[in-house]
Design a protein around this motif. Structure first.
Motif, PDB file in Angstrom:
ATOM      1  N   ASP A  23       3.533  -1.641 -25.664  1.00  0.00           N
ATOM      2  CA  ASP A  23       2.709  -1.547 -26.873  1.00  0.00           C
ATOM      3  C   ASP A  23       1.409  -2.331 -26.719  1.00  0.00           C
ATOM      4  O   ASP A  23       0.344  -1.898 -27.180  1.00  0.00           O
ATOM      5  CB  ASP A  23       3.493  -2.077 -28.081  1.00  0.00           C
ATOM      6  N   GLU A  24       1.492  -3.499 -26.080  1.00  0.00           N
ATOM      7  CA  GLU A  24       0.309  -4.298 -25.813  1.00  0.00           C
ATOM      8  C   GLU A  24       0.204  -4.530 -24.310  1.00  0.00           C
ATOM      9  O   GLU A  24       1.046  -5.212 -23.723  1.00  0.00           O
ATOM     10  CB  GLU A  24       0.372  -5.638 -26.557  1.00  0.00           C
ATOM     11  N   VAL A  25      -0.815  -3.956 -23.697  1.00  0.00           N
ATOM     12  CA  VAL A  25      -0.996  -4.047 -22.251  1.00  0.00           C
ATOM     13  C   VAL A  25      -1.893  -5.233 -21.931  1.00  0.00           C
ATOM     14  O   VAL A  25      -2.932  -5.439 -22.565  1.00  0.00           O
ATOM     15  CB  VAL A  25      -1.621  -2.744 -21.694  1.00  0.00           C
ATOM     16  N   ASP A  26      -1.487  -6.037 -20.947  1.00  0.00           N
ATOM     17  CA  ASP A  26      -2.299  -7.156 -20.486  1.00  0.00           C
ATOM     18  C   ASP A  26      -3.455  -6.597 -19.661  1.00  0.00           C
ATOM     19  O   ASP A  26      -3.321  -6.332 -18.470  1.00  0.00           O
ATOM     20  CB  ASP A  26      -1.438  -8.109 -19.644  1.00  0.00           C
ATOM     21  N   GLU A  27      -4.603  -6.389 -20.316  1.00  0.00           N
ATOM     22  CA  GLU A  27      -5.718  -5.714 -19.662  1.00  0.00           C
ATOM     23  C   GLU A  27      -6.299  -6.533 -18.513  1.00  0.00           C
ATOM     24  O   GLU A  27      -6.747  -5.986 -17.507  1.00  0.00           O
ATOM     25  CB  GLU A  27      -6.809  -5.381 -20.687  1.00  0.00           C
ATOM     26  N   GLU A  28      -6.284  -7.865 -18.654  1.00  0.00           N
ATOM     27  CA  GLU A  28      -6.812  -8.708 -17.583  1.00  0.00           C
ATOM     28  C   GLU A  28      -5.946  -8.570 -16.331  1.00  0.00           C
ATOM     29  O   GLU A  28      -6.459  -8.424 -15.215  1.00  0.00           O
ATOM     30  CB  GLU A  28      -6.859 -10.162 -18.034  1.00  0.00           C
ATOM     31  N   ALA A  29      -4.620  -8.597 -16.532  1.00  0.00           N
ATOM     32  CA  ALA A  29      -3.712  -8.438 -15.392  1.00  0.00           C
ATOM     33  C   ALA A  29      -3.827  -7.031 -14.804  1.00  0.00           C
ATOM     34  O   ALA A  29      -3.758  -6.851 -13.584  1.00  0.00           O
ATOM     35  CB  ALA A  29      -2.273  -8.714 -15.830  1.00  0.00           C
ATOM     36  N   LEU A  30      -4.020  -6.038 -15.676  1.00  0.00           N
ATOM     37  CA  LEU A  30      -4.146  -4.661 -15.204  1.00  0.00           C
ATOM     38  C   LEU A  30      -5.415  -4.486 -14.372  1.00  0.00           C
ATOM     39  O   LEU A  30      -5.418  -3.795 -13.350  1.00  0.00           O
ATOM     40  CB  LEU A  30      -4.162  -3.705 -16.401  1.00  0.00           C
ATOM     41  N   GLU A  31      -6.501  -5.137 -14.808  1.00  0.00           N
ATOM     42  CA  GLU A  31      -7.753  -5.055 -14.063  1.00  0.00           C
ATOM     43  C   GLU A  31      -7.606  -5.690 -12.682  1.00  0.00           C
ATOM     44  O   GLU A  31      -8.086  -5.150 -11.679  1.00  0.00           O
ATOM     45  CB  GLU A  31      -8.871  -5.736 -14.846  1.00  0.00           C
ATOM     46  N   LYS A  32      -6.917  -6.832 -12.616  1.00  0.00           N
ATOM     47  CA  LYS A  32      -6.698  -7.494 -11.322  1.00  0.00           C
ATOM     48  C   LYS A  32      -5.801  -6.638 -10.418  1.00  0.00           C
ATOM     49  O   LYS A  32      -6.009  -6.549  -9.213  1.00  0.00           O
ATOM     50  CB  LYS A  32      -6.075  -8.872 -11.544  1.00  0.00           C
ATOM     51  N   GLN A  33      -4.818  -5.997 -11.040  1.00  0.00           N
ATOM     52  CA  GLN A  33      -3.923  -5.122 -10.295  1.00  0.00           C
ATOM     53  C   GLN A  33      -4.705  -3.960  -9.684  1.00  0.00           C
ATOM     54  O   GLN A  33      -4.502  -3.596  -8.522  1.00  0.00           O
ATOM     55  CB  GLN A  33      -2.843  -4.602 -11.246  1.00  0.00           C
ATOM     56  N   GLN A  34      -5.604  -3.369 -10.478  1.00  0.00           N
ATOM     57  CA  GLN A  34      -6.407  -2.256  -9.989  1.00  0.00           C
ATOM     58  C   GLN A  34      -7.360  -2.708  -8.886  1.00  0.00           C
ATOM     59  O   GLN A  34      -7.642  -1.955  -7.944  1.00  0.00           O
ATOM     60  CB  GLN A  34      -7.200  -1.622 -11.140  1.00  0.00           C
ATOM     61  N   GLU A  35      -7.853  -3.927  -8.988  1.00  0.00           N
ATOM     62  CA  GLU A  35      -8.743  -4.461  -7.960  1.00  0.00           C
ATOM     63  C   GLU A  35      -8.039  -4.529  -6.613  1.00  0.00           C
ATOM     64  O   GLU A  35      -8.612  -4.184  -5.573  1.00  0.00           O
ATOM     65  CB  GLU A  35      -9.234  -5.847  -8.370  1.00  0.00           C
ATOM     66  N   ILE A  91      -5.566  -2.624  -5.659  1.00  0.00           N
ATOM     67  CA  ILE A  91      -5.406  -1.245  -5.184  1.00  0.00           C
ATOM     68  C   ILE A  91      -6.732  -0.707  -4.637  1.00  0.00           C
ATOM     69  O   ILE A  91      -6.766  -0.056  -3.584  1.00  0.00           O
ATOM     70  CB  ILE A  91      -4.876  -0.354  -6.319  1.00  0.00           C
ATOM     71  N   ASP A  92      -7.833  -0.998  -5.351  1.00  0.00           N
ATOM     72  CA  ASP A  92      -9.145  -0.520  -4.905  1.00  0.00           C
ATOM     73  C   ASP A  92      -9.522  -1.082  -3.536  1.00  0.00           C
ATOM     74  O   ASP A  92     -10.292  -0.464  -2.798  1.00  0.00           O
ATOM     75  CB  ASP A  92     -10.220  -0.907  -5.926  1.00  0.00           C
ATOM     76  N   ARG A  93      -8.986  -2.255  -3.208  1.00  0.00           N
ATOM     77  CA  ARG A  93      -9.379  -2.898  -1.948  1.00  0.00           C
ATOM     78  C   ARG A  93      -8.529  -2.469  -0.757  1.00  0.00           C
ATOM     79  O   ARG A  93      -8.729  -2.974   0.349  1.00  0.00           O
ATOM     80  CB  ARG A  93      -9.360  -4.421  -2.124  1.00  0.00           C
ATOM     81  N   ILE A  94      -7.601  -1.563  -0.970  1.00  0.00           N
ATOM     82  CA  ILE A  94      -6.837  -1.037   0.167  1.00  0.00           C
ATOM     83  C   ILE A  94      -7.786  -0.410   1.187  1.00  0.00           C
ATOM     84  O   ILE A  94      -7.709  -0.679   2.391  1.00  0.00           O
ATOM     85  CB  ILE A  94      -5.801   0.005  -0.308  1.00  0.00           C
ATOM     86  N   LEU A  95      -8.694   0.436   0.691  1.00  0.00           N
ATOM     87  CA  LEU A  95      -9.634   1.112   1.582  1.00  0.00           C
ATOM     88  C   LEU A  95     -10.659   0.135   2.135  1.00  0.00           C
ATOM     89  O   LEU A  95     -11.078   0.258   3.302  1.00  0.00           O
ATOM     90  CB  LEU A  95     -10.346   2.241   0.839  1.00  0.00           C
ATOM     91  N   THR A  96     -11.069  -0.835   1.310  1.00  0.00           N
ATOM     92  CA  THR A  96     -12.044  -1.816   1.772  1.00  0.00           C
ATOM     93  C   THR A  96     -11.489  -2.635   2.924  1.00  0.00           C
ATOM     94  O   THR A  96     -12.191  -2.934   3.900  1.00  0.00           O
ATOM     95  CB  THR A  96     -12.449  -2.757   0.618  1.00  0.00           C
ATOM     96  N   GLN A  97     -10.204  -3.015   2.818  1.00  0.00           N
ATOM     97  CA  GLN A  97      -9.570  -3.793   3.878  1.00  0.00           C
ATOM     98  C   GLN A  97      -9.578  -3.021   5.200  1.00  0.00           C
ATOM     99  O   GLN A  97      -9.876  -3.578   6.253  1.00  0.00           O
ATOM    100  CB  GLN A  97      -8.125  -4.130   3.488  1.00  0.00           C
ATOM    101  N   GLU A  98      -9.255  -1.733   5.139  1.00  0.00           N
ATOM    102  CA  GLU A  98      -9.235  -0.943   6.374  1.00  0.00           C
ATOM    103  C   GLU A  98     -10.653  -0.738   6.907  1.00  0.00           C
ATOM    104  O   GLU A  98     -10.875  -0.753   8.128  1.00  0.00           O
ATOM    105  CB  GLU A  98      -8.546   0.396   6.147  1.00  0.00           C
ATOM    106  N   ALA A  99     -11.622  -0.558   6.001  1.00  0.00           N
ATOM    107  CA  ALA A  99     -13.012  -0.443   6.455  1.00  0.00           C
ATOM    108  C   ALA A  99     -13.442  -1.718   7.178  1.00  0.00           C
ATOM    109  O   ALA A  99     -14.153  -1.668   8.196  1.00  0.00           O
ATOM    110  CB  ALA A  99     -13.928  -0.171   5.269  1.00  0.00           C
ATOM    111  N   ALA A 100     -12.990  -2.873   6.672  1.00  0.00           N
ATOM    112  CA  ALA A 100     -13.315  -4.146   7.321  1.00  0.00           C
ATOM    113  C   ALA A 100     -12.663  -4.238   8.704  1.00  0.00           C
ATOM    114  O   ALA A 100     -13.271  -4.745   9.664  1.00  0.00           O
ATOM    115  CB  ALA A 100     -12.866  -5.308   6.437  1.00  0.00           C
ATOM    116  N   ARG A 101     -11.446  -3.729   8.826  1.00  0.00           N
ATOM    117  CA  ARG A 101     -10.775  -3.746  10.126  1.00  0.00           C
ATOM    118  C   ARG A 101     -11.490  -2.833  11.122  1.00  0.00           C
ATOM    119  O   ARG A 101     -11.597  -3.138  12.309  1.00  0.00           O
ATOM    120  CB  ARG A 101      -9.307  -3.332   9.965  1.00  0.00           C
TER     121      ARG A 101
END
Length: 695
Positions: free
Chosen positions: A650-662, A664-674
């Protein structure tokens, strides 16, 4: 595409005011002003449009087909005999349009309005009857390529299934029988109400946009009233939820979210989500907006800064008829600094533990033109911000640099030129060919180089326009490696033309034409149009077998090629080795495993054009997909030491959700760095890691 092609794409902060008065059927006829406007539009298109254009019988037939499709994208109202009857007029329509005669457009719309009245009456009658959700039958919900119904009986059967499907969707959302019937009554009568509010200007604009779309998808017309609303909206601060919307059949779909906007920051609104309802405040009535015009949905969503709007959405990860989600957003002004470039450093590189890679995220090519014109020397711009970030990264001792352009839809051409100039000596960046065949070469305005070290550019399917100019130039010069997905493919240039200027001495307002008048070409000679920029190292994460971006649009300009500009490419990379090493890592990477599973499910959903009308089958299918997506995401996050956020709470922790998405978004960034680290090692740069960072 739907009837709201008039504006093609609308920011939620913008929109025309909803109409409230019914227009009589006898009022729906063309007037002299519209006829005059049609003649002027023809001349402007023939004279200035990038694509060679001339009215013909074949073109007129396509215009009629597109007009029928725009009015009735789901093949739910017109009968085959309607389409055939008006199709026979195509032989004279080109001559009529050349003279400004547009009676056919209004004749078709009046028939359409009568067909809508008839269908909605039938749908309301169906709501009085019970539905059997144990019966095994299916509903074809993707009807844009279906055949037109040949009889009233065939349309009745289509509508029986359509109403049953609408009912089942709300039933699965655990609404009561009374609530469902009331919501659907309002939805269906709302369709009639909105169609009855179409003025002659609305009809004319809808037809002209079917006409311009037949020529090319980015050319569109704005009537005088729409132009006035556009001017008003452009003078307002950008306040809203920060999302770009498009119309898809009866749904309003999130095309993309804006960096720094409430939608992006919430983490609960994703590209491809469909908006089902809109509510005002924390407890205002949730208004069903299925079947609404795009402009009216925009008008419902926008509002003053600090106020709350609630969206009821069908997530992209659900097929037509899955679980709905309600998201509360606080409208806000989207400030320039919220879209500004920012950086972080990746120093956990298993393949090269001694190396550190800097990542600069560039969400848009922005430039504060107002501050610049006011004479402020410290105005904000992408290039200025990136220059400062590179200085910070040098001080931090990084060995390589990634420019992340994922989701960057473009912006200022000047910024694309200047940003490229930070990484190359003076030289050409992009070529622009206009409708008269004249080619201008846009060059790097500054011979100084800010960064000479190892470079990669990360792109995805939503990197467009200015992003493609920058990535293409970096690739052509061999200055860095391009990693990710093929880009959007938006390589055309539009300008806004005031049609009044072509009838001097006349006070009549004719409206405006958004006209495609030029095309971008890379310095190597190929255009960015349609094909976009093909990465040197490609991540296969998109929907399999589904066109995206410019490639998905009807009548898009083709890819083309002109003479290359004079430039010198200097660096050659061992791409085969880099690809091989990356592929070996990706196979074992749990993050990529999760992304591949998501892509598989989304491809499965995208390929689906029918849904079961059995409640148990529909629920089981939705549960299966939901479980796969949640389990894969949860497993990945827990492996990273993160407890997954319950997005259905009913109430989503938006701050935690944003960090969680960050993460996930960095999966591709990590491989690009490698990949970049591999390139540095292969070039021997690890033996002199700081040398590359000198000015």
């Amino acid at each position: 595409m739907s009837l709201s092609v008039a504006l093609l794409i609308a920011l939620v902060a913008f929109g025309a005011s909803a109409k409230t008065q019914e227009v009589g059927l006898a009022e729906l006829f063309p007037d002299e002003r519209q006829a005059r406007t049609m003649v002027v539009i023809n001349k402007v298109l023939e004279r200035f449009h990038y694509r060679d254009f001339q009215l013909s019988d074949a073109f007129a037939a396509d215009v009629i087909d597109n007009y029928f499709t725009d009015l009735d994208p789901g093949r739910l109202f017109f009968l085959e005999r309607d389409v055939e009857r008006f199709g026979r007029t195509a032989g004279r329509l080109d001559d009529d349009l050349a003279k400004g005669k547009i009676d056919t457009a209004f004749d078709i719309f009046r028939v359409y309005r009568m067909r809508v009245d008839s269908r909605i009456d039938y749908a309301l009658g169906l709501l009085q009857q019970p539905f059997d959700f144990t019966r095994k039958e299916s509903y074809l919900f993707k009807r844009d390529e279906a055949e037109w119904a040949t009889s009233e009986a065939e349309l009745n059967e289509i509508w029986r299934k359509r109403v049953k499907n609408d009912y089942l969707l709300l039933k699965l959302a655990e609404k009561t029988d009374d609530e469902i019937r009331e919501q659907l009554r309002e939805r269906y009568t709302g369709i009639t109400r909105r169609i009855h509010q179409f003025t002659p200007d609305d009809v004319y604009q809808a037809f002209v946009n079917a006409y311009t779309r037949t020529l090319e998808p980015h050319t569109s017309y704005m009537s005088p009233s729409t132009s006035e609303n556009f001017d008003i909206s452009m003078r307002l601060s950008l306040e809203g939820i920060g999302a770009v919307l498009r119309a898809d059949n009866e749904y309003t779909v999130i095309q993309r979210t804006i960096p720094g906007g409430p939608a992006r920051q919430s983490g609960q609104v994703q590209t491809g989500d469909r908006i089902i309802g809109v509510g005002q405040g924390l407890d205002g009535e949730m208004v069903d907006v299925v079947g609404w015009r795009l402009q009216d949905v925009v008008d419902k969503i926008r509002g003053p800064k600090g106020s709350v709007v609630r969206l009821q959405t069908l997530p992209k990860s659900e097929a037509s008829g899955g679980r709905m989600r309600e998201v509360s957003l606080v409208r806000n002004e989207i400030k320039l600094e919220d879209q500004a470039a920012q950086y972080f450093v990746i120093d956990e590189l298993g393949n090269a533990p001694s190396l550190r890679v800097g990542v600069i995220e560039v969400p848009a090519f922005y430039r504060d033109f107002r501050a610049e014109s006011a004479g402020q020397r410290d105005f904000r711009s992408t290039t200025r911000d990136v220059r400062a970030l590179i200085k910070d990264l040098k001080a931090d001792g990084v060995n390589g640099l990634i420019i992340d352009l994922r989701g960057n839809g473009g912006g200022s051409l000047t910024e694309a030129l200047e940003l490229t100039g930070l990484f190359i000596e003076e030289g050409p960046v992009v070529q622009v060919k206009d409708s008269f065949g004249k080619v201008e070469v846009e060059v790097d305005p500054d011979p100084a180089i800010v960064y000479t070290g190892p470079l990669a550019v990360l792109v995805d399917r939503n990197s467009a326009s200015a992003s493609e100019i920058f990535a293409g130039a970096i690739q052509d010069y061999g200055r860095g490696i391009i990693i990710g997905e093929p880009t959007f493919g938006k390589g055309t240039v539009q300008t806004l033309i005031d049609l009044d200027r072509y009838v001097p001495g006349d006070d009549t307002q004719l409206g405006r034409l958004r006209l495609t008048m030029a095309e971008f070409y890379r310095i190597s000679g190929g255009s960015t149009q349609l094909k976009g920029v093909e990465p040197d190292i490609r991540f296969e994460l998109g929907l399999q077998g589904v066109d995206h971006g410019e490639r998905s649009l009807d009548n898009a300009l083709p890819w083309g090629q002109i003479r290359p500009a004079r430039f010198e490419a200097k660096t050659v990379f061992d791409l085969d080795t880099l690809k091989q090493r990356s592929a070996q890592r990706i196979i074992k990477d749990d993050g990529f495993g999760m992304l591949f599973d998501q892509a598989r499910i989304l491809s499965e959903i995208e390929a689906q054009d029918e849904v079961s009308l059995s409640a148990s089958e529909r629920r089981a299918e939705s549960d299966r997909r939901d479980q796969v997506l949640k389990e894969k995401k949860a497993g990945f996050l827990r492996a990273r030491g993160i407890e997954p956020v319950d997005e259905d709470a009913d109430e989503v922790d938006e701050e935690a959700l944003e960090k969680q998405q960050e993460v996930i978004d960095r999966i591709l960034t990590q491989e690009a760095a490698r990949i970049l680290a591999d390139m540095i090692v292969l070039r021997g740069a690890d033996e002199r890691p700081r040398a590359a960072m000198r000015d």
